[in-house]
Design a protein around this motif. Structure first.
Motif, PDB file in Angstrom:
ATOM      1  N   ALA A  17      14.291   0.200  10.304  1.00  0.00           N
ATOM      2  CA  ALA A  17      12.851  -0.004  10.113  1.00  0.00           C
ATOM      3  C   ALA A  17      12.169   1.157   9.406  1.00  0.00           C
ATOM      4  O   ALA A  17      10.947   1.109   9.196  1.00  0.00           O
ATOM      5  N   TRP A  18      12.920   2.189   9.009  1.00  0.00           N
ATOM      6  CA  TRP A  18      12.274   3.403   8.489  1.00  0.00           C
ATOM      7  C   TRP A  18      11.343   3.115   7.316  1.00  0.00           C
ATOM      8  O   TRP A  18      10.180   3.535   7.314  1.00  0.00           O
ATOM      9  N   LEU A  19      11.817   2.397   6.319  1.00  0.00           N
ATOM     10  CA  LEU A  19      11.002   2.147   5.138  1.00  0.00           C
ATOM     11  C   LEU A  19       9.775   1.310   5.485  1.00  0.00           C
ATOM     12  O   LEU A  19       8.670   1.583   4.995  1.00  0.00           O
ATOM     13  N   ALA A  20       9.954   0.294   6.337  1.00  0.00           N
ATOM     14  CA  ALA A  20       8.831  -0.568   6.703  1.00  0.00           C
ATOM     15  C   ALA A  20       7.767   0.189   7.490  1.00  0.00           C
ATOM     16  O   ALA A  20       6.584  -0.173   7.442  1.00  0.00           O
ATOM     17  N   GLU A  21       8.169   1.234   8.206  1.00  0.00           N
ATOM     18  CA  GLU A  21       7.226   2.000   9.018  1.00  0.00           C
ATOM     19  C   GLU A  21       6.619   3.179   8.258  1.00  0.00           C
ATOM     20  O   GLU A  21       5.706   3.839   8.772  1.00  0.00           O
ATOM     21  N   LEU A  22       7.100   3.446   7.051  1.00  0.00           N
ATOM     22  CA  LEU A  22       6.571   4.547   6.252  1.00  0.00           C
ATOM     23  C   LEU A  22       5.159   4.194   5.786  1.00  0.00           C
ATOM     24  O   LEU A  22       4.895   3.053   5.413  1.00  0.00           O
TER      25      LEU A  22
END
Length: 280
Positions: free
Chosen positions: A75-80
């Motif tokens: 989920a890192w990119l979606a939460e950036l």
């Protein structure tokens, strides 16, 4: 005392060959994975460069092997924050993406179960195959044009080496120091790495790019994605620095910091589906 060993998958790549040569120059051993590898290297300190499927197969065949792998969270990119992505990004499932009626860019977050690409609608996405099911996680984003793209190798929150790898979606490799956008790339990297401190493993790879906006005429820098260092092409990045990142991202569980234990890849069973935490 036996030197650490860099393991590479059976199918060589330009990067695996380069890293093996760099490791040998630095006094490390190198071995290509075979069915006998685990027994032959029992008790040695192991590191890894190769694909996730090959890693899963090796670890499933060697349950006693002390090899931990770090990877960014799905989920890192979606939460950036959007100021760093420059576009809408959502982590969802393949079954949800099947229902889309508009063009969108879809990719698996880490494993390469199917090609990352712009799909005209959800009906063009795969509906079956090895390791693909309705609950397969996918990153879905609106379609943008990356005019220039760069691969950044990051260690302890700092950029240690980088390479340009594409222009307008076509392979175009150059060392960062030979690229006209080097100051902008470094400034953007410093900005987003400071902002997302703690949300990435200590050793990681992040791709960034310059997005062209035909409507506003204003170009902007954005994060493309985060990747596993142990499955990332080095392109024209400095091989010694790349190897430093790979060695940190793979190795004995006992050498993994408290922070990095939150980014351990799960081990799969012999069928590649039954996962269990590496940390046991």
């Amino acid at each position: 005392m036996n030197a650490p060993v860099l393991l590479t998958a059976g199918q060589p790549t330009g990067t695996s060959t380069l890293l093996a040569e760099t490791a040998a120059r630095r006094g490390l051993g190198h071995a290509v994975v075979t069915p006998e590898t685990a027994a032959r290297l029992a008790g040695r300190t192991l590191h890894w460069y190769g694909g996730p499927l090959a890693a899963d197969r090796f670890l499933a065949s060697a349950p006693g092997c002390d090899l931990a792998l770090l990877e960014p969270h799905d989920a890192w990119l979606a939460e950036l924050p959007r100021e760093f992505t420059g576009r809408r990004v959502e982590l969802t499932t393949l079954s949800d993406a099947w229902g889309s009626t508009r063009p969108q860019f879809v990719k698996p977050p880490s494993d390469k179960q199917f090609p990352a690409a712009v799909y005209a609608d959800g009906s063009r996405l795969p509906t079956g195959g090895e390791r693909i099911d309705p609950d397969t996680p996918v990153l879905v984003s609106e379609v943008v044009t990356f005019a220039w793209e760069y691969r950044l190798f990051v260690l302890d929150g700092a950029l240690v080496t980088a390479s340009r790898y594409a222009r307008f979606g076509r392979l175009d490799v150059a060392a960062l120091g030979a690229d006209p956008h080097e100051p902008e790339v470094r400034a953007f990297a410093a900005s987003f790495l400071a902002a997302c401190a703690g949300s990435l493993p200590s050793a990681t790879v992040v791709d960034v790019g310059l997005v062209q906006d035909p409507d506003s005429g204003v170009d902007r820098w954005a994060v493309v994605e985060a990747n596993m260092p142990w499955f990332a092409h080095s392109y024209a990045a400095d091989p010694d620095s790349v190897l430093d990142v790979v060695l940190r991202a793979t190795g004995p569980l006992g050498s993994v910091s408290a922070h990095d234990r939150g980014f351990l890849r799960s081990r799969s069973g012999p069928d590649g589906t039954a996962a269990r935490p590496v940390a046991g």
